[in-house]
Scaffold this motif. Sequence first.
Motif, mmCIF file in Angstrom:
data_model
loop_
_atom_site.group_PDB
_atom_site.id
_atom_site.type_symbol
_atom_site.label_atom_id
_atom_site.label_comp_id
_atom_site.label_asym_id
_atom_site.label_seq_id
_atom_site.Cartn_x
_atom_site.Cartn_y
_atom_site.Cartn_z
ATOM 1 N N ARG B 87 0.832 -1.170 0.017
ATOM 2 C CA ARG B 87 -0.197 0.096 -0.006
ATOM 3 C C ARG B 87 1.016 1.701 -0.031
ATOM 4 N N LEU B 88 1.821 1.301 0.350
ATOM 5 C CA LEU B 88 2.988 2.731 0.665
ATOM 6 C C LEU B 88 2.981 3.077 -0.861
ATOM 7 N N VAL B 89 3.296 1.727 -1.782
ATOM 8 C CA VAL B 89 4.048 2.609 -3.071
ATOM 9 C C VAL B 89 2.321 2.299 -3.842
ATOM 10 N N GLY B 90 1.626 1.886 -3.247
ATOM 11 C CA GLY B 90 0.625 1.486 -4.069
ATOM 12 C C GLY B 90 -0.272 3.239 -4.028
ATOM 13 N N VAL B 91 0.071 3.617 -3.069
ATOM 14 C CA VAL B 91 -0.042 5.681 -3.456
ATOM 15 C C VAL B 91 -0.543 5.886 -4.432
ATOM 16 N N PHE B 92 1.196 5.913 -4.565
ATOM 17 C CA PHE B 92 1.637 6.540 -6.101
ATOM 18 C C PHE B 92 0.564 5.685 -7.206
ATOM 19 N N GLU B 93 -0.204 4.984 -7.332
ATOM 20 C CA GLU B 93 -0.102 4.214 -8.336
ATOM 21 C C GLU B 93 -1.664 4.847 -8.365
ATOM 22 N N VAL B 94 -2.509 4.981 -7.261
ATOM 23 C CA VAL B 94 -3.426 5.215 -6.706
ATOM 24 C C VAL B 94 -4.129 6.950 -7.503
ATOM 25 N N GLN B 95 -2.643 7.779 -6.947
ATOM 26 C CA GLN B 95 -2.244 8.925 -7.462
ATOM 27 C C GLN B 95 -2.519 8.867 -8.837
ATOM 28 N N GLY B 96 -1.582 8.094 -9.366
ATOM 29 C CA GLY B 96 -1.495 8.370 -11.230
ATOM 30 C C GLY B 96 -3.410 7.843 -11.455
ATOM 31 N N LEU B 97 -4.300 7.673 -10.804
ATOM 32 C CA LEU B 97 -5.108 7.578 -11.379
ATOM 33 C C LEU B 97 -6.037 9.216 -11.865
ATOM 34 N N SER B 98 -5.898 9.423 -10.285
ATOM 35 C CA SER B 98 -6.236 10.599 -10.625
ATOM 36 C C SER B 98 -5.434 11.673 -11.837
ATOM 37 N N PHE B 99 -4.635 11.345 -11.683
ATOM 38 C CA PHE B 99 -4.017 12.483 -13.075
ATOM 39 C C PHE B 99 -3.423 12.264 -14.062
ATOM 40 N N ALA B 100 -4.329 10.677 -14.513
ATOM 41 C CA ALA B 100 -5.350 10.552 -16.038
ATOM 42 C C ALA B 100 -7.141 11.024 -16.195
ATOM 43 N N GLN B 101 -7.054 11.513 -14.980
ATOM 44 C CA GLN B 101 -8.701 11.649 -15.513
ATOM 45 C C GLN B 101 -8.566 13.305 -16.448
ATOM 46 N N ASP B 170 4.313 20.036 -15.913
ATOM 47 C CA ASP B 170 4.280 19.342 -16.692
ATOM 48 C C ASP B 170 3.547 18.740 -17.684
ATOM 49 N N ARG B 171 2.407 18.410 -17.284
ATOM 50 C CA ARG B 171 1.369 17.854 -17.816
ATOM 51 C C ARG B 171 2.112 16.703 -18.038
ATOM 52 N N ASP B 172 2.312 15.995 -17.081
ATOM 53 C CA ASP B 172 3.254 14.546 -16.777
ATOM 54 C C ASP B 172 2.168 13.344 -16.500
ATOM 55 N N PRO B 173 1.368 12.898 -17.013
ATOM 56 C CA PRO B 173 0.231 12.238 -16.052
ATOM 57 C C PRO B 173 1.506 11.266 -15.469
ATOM 58 N N THR B 174 2.685 10.391 -15.676
ATOM 59 C CA THR B 174 3.029 9.748 -15.350
ATOM 60 C C THR B 174 3.757 9.736 -14.508
ATOM 61 N N ALA B 175 4.068 10.860 -13.926
ATOM 62 C CA ALA B 175 4.727 11.146 -12.942
ATOM 63 C C ALA B 175 4.891 10.196 -11.674
ATOM 64 N N ALA B 176 3.819 10.675 -12.056
ATOM 65 C CA ALA B 176 3.056 8.650 -10.075
ATOM 66 C C ALA B 176 3.979 7.488 -10.358
ATOM 67 N N ALA B 177 4.254 7.619 -11.345
ATOM 68 C CA ALA B 177 4.264 5.871 -11.897
ATOM 69 C C ALA B 177 6.578 6.083 -11.336
ATOM 70 N N ALA B 178 6.789 6.988 -11.914
ATOM 71 C CA ALA B 178 7.761 7.420 -11.200
ATOM 72 C C ALA B 178 8.885 8.114 -10.247
ATOM 73 N N ALA B 179 7.565 8.414 -9.260
ATOM 74 C CA ALA B 179 7.737 8.556 -8.183
ATOM 75 C C ALA B 179 7.661 7.071 -7.647
#
Lengths: 194, 194
Positions: B87-101, B170-179
């Motif tokens: 879940r600690l890492v999953g937070v960033f995946e969930v964050q990435g979902l909102s970036f892509a909206q 930067d309009r970069d939704p993939t930033a969450a994955a990098a984080a």
Amino acid sequence: MPAKIADRASARERLLAAAGELFYEEGVHSVGIDRVIERAGVAKATLYHAFGSKDELIRAYLQARHAATRERMMRELAARYRTPRERLVGVFEVQGLSFAQPGFRGCAFISASAEARPGSTVEEVADEYRSWVRSLFLDLAREAGATDPERLARQLVLLYDGAGISAWMDRDPTAAAAAGTVAQGLVDAATDPS
Amino acid sequence: MPAKIADRASARERLLAAAGELFYEEGVHSVGIDRVIERAGVAKATLYHAFGSKDELIRAYLQARHAATRERMMRELAARYRTPRERLVGVFEVQGLSFAQPGFRGCAFISASAEARPGSTVEEVADEYRSWVRSLFLDLAREAGATDPERLARQLVLLYDGAGISAWMDRDPTAAAAAGTVAQGLVDAATDPS
DNA sequence: GCCACTCTAGACAGACCGGTCTGGTAAAGT
DNA sequence: ACTTTACCAGACCGGTCTGTCTAGAGTGGC
């Protein structure tokens, strides 16, 4: 007594200085033209003669801030560190210096972008600033011989931004040091041949 | 036809929904009361009866956003991951979902804080949100048995904020994955007994 | 039937916004 | 001495802002 030699050259500069203080302290949106000209001790017509519009004054304010930030960073990095590896982490130390300065109010470009519409002047200048931050890390990562400079630079930008947010929103000037510690690990992992 | 049963209960809700859209899209500062009541289909007096002032409407808007973010995060984390480490890492995946909206415009609390004065209502609600983000990581770090949960949580908050800034500016939704990738390394290092 | 309540529509007040324009002044160039 | 340039001071314009107020309409409880 107006319009002395020194004044003539400095009318634009005084406007820029006044805008720099007020816009950064209270926001480009909250501060009106009248406040700026009052602090600068300048007539309204002079402002519009020099900049044309408030929008262009904001652009000049952000560009001046970009230049000052860039010059300070390059100067401090050159004076304090020698190798690209040291400088990659040193960026966060220099960042920490600005966090500790009285009146620190967060990243001016983030604040200015908050209510900026897509395609606006603010977005343009903010993009230039973002490119510079990115290339600052990218150039150093390349010089340091990182296995994947783009990847390392991107990671360090994340930390750089994160530190700026935490220093501002959490009023925590030590965020830069925390980011620097993580950055050190990333730099080591990306440059160690092991 | 006005003042039907459904309308009565939803007048406040429609105002909140309208404010939620407009404030997030264009900023709490840029959007005036008239725009909000127009979209909500509500009279001005109703807004002031329900919220008292624009400032309180902004507070309600940010609180609603905080609640929605929190509930979504907790729901997704519970549904997708099992262990605290995941879940600690999953937070960033969930964050990435909102970036892509579609319509993602960055962190609402950062944007709202941009021109907020110290001690303002916005700062209060932003502080509550910041505390939640921090405790989200801190609780998970403790559950995961990190050697230094405070330290790990602080590092992950840096990455979380950094990803939010990069996705927005930067309009970069993939930033969450990098984080998330960096976060994985930090979590491993902080929980591995080696 | 009537009161209390909630709502709508919109005028209104007072402040402030960005921006223009006029008038006057002082210094620099010729 | 005269023109040009750069500047200041401030009135002014049209528009927008938050917030208040009046007037009236629909609804539920009694």
